[in-house]
Design an enzyme around this catalytic site. Structure first.
Site, PDB file in Angstrom:
ATOM      1  N   HIS A   1       0.815  -1.223   0.000  1.00  0.00           N
ATOM      2  CA  HIS A   1       0.000   0.000   0.000  1.00  0.00           C
ATOM      3  C   HIS A   1       0.845   1.268   0.000  1.00  0.00           C
ATOM      4  CE1 HIS A   1      -4.017  -1.904   0.782  1.00  0.00           C
ATOM      5  NE2 HIS A   1      -3.202  -2.908   1.012  1.00  0.00           N
TER       6      HIS A   1
ATOM      7  N   ASP B   1       3.690   9.687  -0.732  1.00  0.00           N
ATOM      8  CA  ASP B   1       2.499   8.951  -0.311  1.00  0.00           C
ATOM      9  C   ASP B   1       2.194   7.865  -1.337  1.00  0.00           C
ATOM     10  OD1 ASP B   1       0.182   8.262   1.086  1.00  0.00           O
ATOM     11  OD2 ASP B   1      -0.431  10.341   1.371  1.00  0.00           O
TER      12      ASP B   1
HETATM   13  C1  G6P Z   1      -0.912   3.336   6.100  1.00  0.00           C
HETATM   14  C2  G6P Z   1      -0.491   1.899   5.905  1.00  0.00           C
HETATM   15  C3  G6P Z   1      -1.504   0.953   6.521  1.00  0.00           C
HETATM   16  C4  G6P Z   1      -1.765   1.327   7.960  1.00  0.00           C
HETATM   17  C5  G6P Z   1      -2.223   2.788   8.052  1.00  0.00           C
HETATM   18  C6  G6P Z   1      -2.467   3.256   9.496  1.00  0.00           C
HETATM   19  O1  G6P Z   1      -2.002   3.651   5.304  1.00  0.00           O
HETATM   20  O2  G6P Z   1      -0.294   1.606   4.533  1.00  0.00           O
HETATM   21  O3  G6P Z   1      -1.038  -0.391   6.457  1.00  0.00           O
HETATM   22  O4  G6P Z   1      -2.703   0.471   8.559  1.00  0.00           O
HETATM   23  O5  G6P Z   1      -1.232   3.607   7.470  1.00  0.00           O
HETATM   24  O6  G6P Z   1      -1.328   3.088  10.259  1.00  0.00           O
HETATM   25  P1  G6P Z   1      -1.269   2.171  11.574  1.00  0.00           P
HETATM   26  O7  G6P Z   1       0.185   2.131  11.932  1.00  0.00           O
HETATM   27  O8  G6P Z   1      -2.128   2.850  12.573  1.00  0.00           O
HETATM   28  O9  G6P Z   1      -1.812   0.796  11.195  1.00  0.00           O
END
Ligand code: G6P
Length: 466
Positions: A166, A374
């Site tokens: 992602h 991003d």
């Molecule tokens: C990004 C990453 C995700 C992640 C999100 C929130 O979008 O690609 O995999 O879940 O951030 O971050 P966190 O560390 O809270 O999961």
């Protein structure tokens, strides 16, 4: 229904389960998480008796019993408090995250973090190997689980394995700094299909594979160790209908009018919505706004900036610092340019429900999406989907995946503050009607590439892999 010892023909693995814990008084319950991945997978997972999602609950401790929420079968994978620090905060978010985002803060390389990363990835691979029915399809997500495809392939050669990253895949020159670069490439090449957000990401990945393994790559088809893997660009979308539905909801519209009035009914509302992360360029846009006010190119009499900064990864290096910097700048702008009872920047360090965000999108004349890097940026797409009258200006960093698709946004280089200021000033002086052709073109893009179509395209390609 509990997952139990049942075998599943479709298994998703991601760091987080598609649910989060919500407390009402003393009682807690699981509710579906907001976010692109959950929307994208809802049609293929929710209510599907053959599909299960393996992931972490967000609470450190051993894995608990499987459960079901909103039609999603959830299989918790335990992550201990120690692993949370070494695997999640450490290797995932202080090594891989900064390295893959162009080393915006210096990535840290610690062998203890790597050991914990490998251990947690082994646990995920063992869990998925146990859940998957013979010949099942498995879809693994994101940078927390880069080793899982290879570990799983070794245990279960019968599976069809897809992986989607992602976040950006960095340039080869950056990637090869990683002490464990070869192990991670080997891990990824356990997948039949490796999806990236952009063509550049896919090319960067193939170049890294080529340099590190010497594998033959033809186009984006990679031959390595007697197996074939493919890489491809699959830009993720949003649940456009849901966002458009909220934008059309009278309750959300009433809330939008209320917020506008609370802000003092300004002529121009500028909006930023981000996780509070150093990749997002929040301080860049605040600096540009401050200079525009100081130079008299924007006026506090008719402009207000709203910045929503969702708390995120506060224990990880770099995050506390960006928070300090952002909050100091908010104070500085309000201190110097605010009027009694009427701040010029409204800043919330809180996460907001999607209904509240859509209400803000509805009143935002200018949406500021200015990351330094991003993978995609779904906020940009949500803003576009929330503009049924086809007005509004999206000021969008060239260094987002979204900029590859939303070509009629006001594209800016966030390192070039003058270009950002020029774009913000010009946007503030445009009338609604001026903004319609560009917004209409973006709305076509966002309608045609939804989260659901993204999942369908990826899975169709995965099924077609030899
Ligand atoms: C990004 C990453 C995700 C992640 C999100 C929130 O979008 O690609 O995999 O879940 O951030 O971050 P966190 O560390 O809270 O999961």
């Amino acid at each position: 229904m509990a997952a139990g010892k049942q075998k599943w023909s479709f298994v998703v693995a991601a760091n987080r389960l598609p649910v989060r814990r919500v407390w009402e008084g003393d009682t807690a319950q699981w509710v579906p998480s907001p976010g692109g991945l959950v929307s994208a997978l809802r049609p293929v997972m929710s209510g599907n008796p053959d599909a299960v999602w393996a992931g972490w609950t967000g609470v450190p401790g051993p894995g608990t019993e499987p459960f079901e929420v909103d039609g999603f079968q959830c299989h918790p994978v335990g992550v201990s408090q120690g692993e949370l620090q070494l695997f999640y905060e450490g290797f995932s978010n202080a090594t891989l995250w900064p390295l893959f985002h162009d080393a915006l803060v210096p990535p840290e390389y610690h062998r203890t973090w790597w050991d914990a990363y490998r251990t947690v990835n082994q646990r995920y691979a063992a869990t998925v190997a146990d859940l998957a029915a013979p010949g099942a399809t498995v879809w693994i997500h994101d940078y927390h689980l880069l080793l899982v495809p290879g570990l799983l392939r070794a245990a279960r050669p019968d599976l069809r394995i897809g992986f989607f990253l992602h976040i950006p895949f960095p340039a080869r020159e950056l990637y090869i700094r990683l002490p464990w670069r070869a192990e991670i490439i080997d891990g990824l090449l356990g997948a039949d299909l490796i999806g990236l957000q952009t063509p550049l990401g896919a090319d960067n990945f193939c170049r890294a594979v080529n340099r590190i393994t010497g594998a033959k790559t033809t186009g984006r088809v990679i031959q390595h160790n007697g197996r074939t893997s493919q890489a491809g660009a699959f830009p993720i979308g949003i649940d456009t209908d849901r966002i458009a539905g909220l934008a059309a909801d009278p309750a959300v519209q009433a809330r939008a009018a209320e917020i506008h009035e609370t802000l003092g009914s300004p002529r121009t509302v500028l909006l930023g919505v981000d996780r509070l992360d150093y990749t997002k360029g929040i301080e860049v846009r605040l600096r540009a706004f401050r200079e525009l006010l100081a130079e008299g190119r924007l006026s506090v009499d008719d402009c207000v900036l709203v910045q929503i900064a969702e708390p995120s990864r506060s224990q990880v290096t770099g995050y506390a610092e960006v928070r300090r910097e952002v909050e100091q700048m908010v104070g500085d702008v309000n201190g110097n340019f605010g009027v009694m009872g009427r701040p010029v920047v409204h800043y919330l360090h809180q996460s907001q429900p999607i209904e509240e965000l859509v209400a803000m999108y509805l009143i935002a004349d200018i949406m500021l999406v200015t990351p330094l890097r991003d993978g995609m940026n779904l906020v940009a797409k949500e803003y576009v989907a929330s503009r049924p009258d086809n007005t509004g200006v999206l000021v969008l960093s060239e260094f987002t995946g979204a900029a590859q698709e939303l070509r009629t946004a006001e594209l800016i280089n966030p390192h070039d503050i003058e270009s950002l200021k020029t774009a913000m000033e010009a946007a503030a002086h445009r009338t609604g009607a001026d903004t319609v052709p560009a917004m209409r073109a973006m709305r076509r893009v966002v309608r045609s590439n939804t989260a659901q179509r993204w999942a369908e395209r990826f899975l169709a390609r995965l099924e077609a892999c030899e």
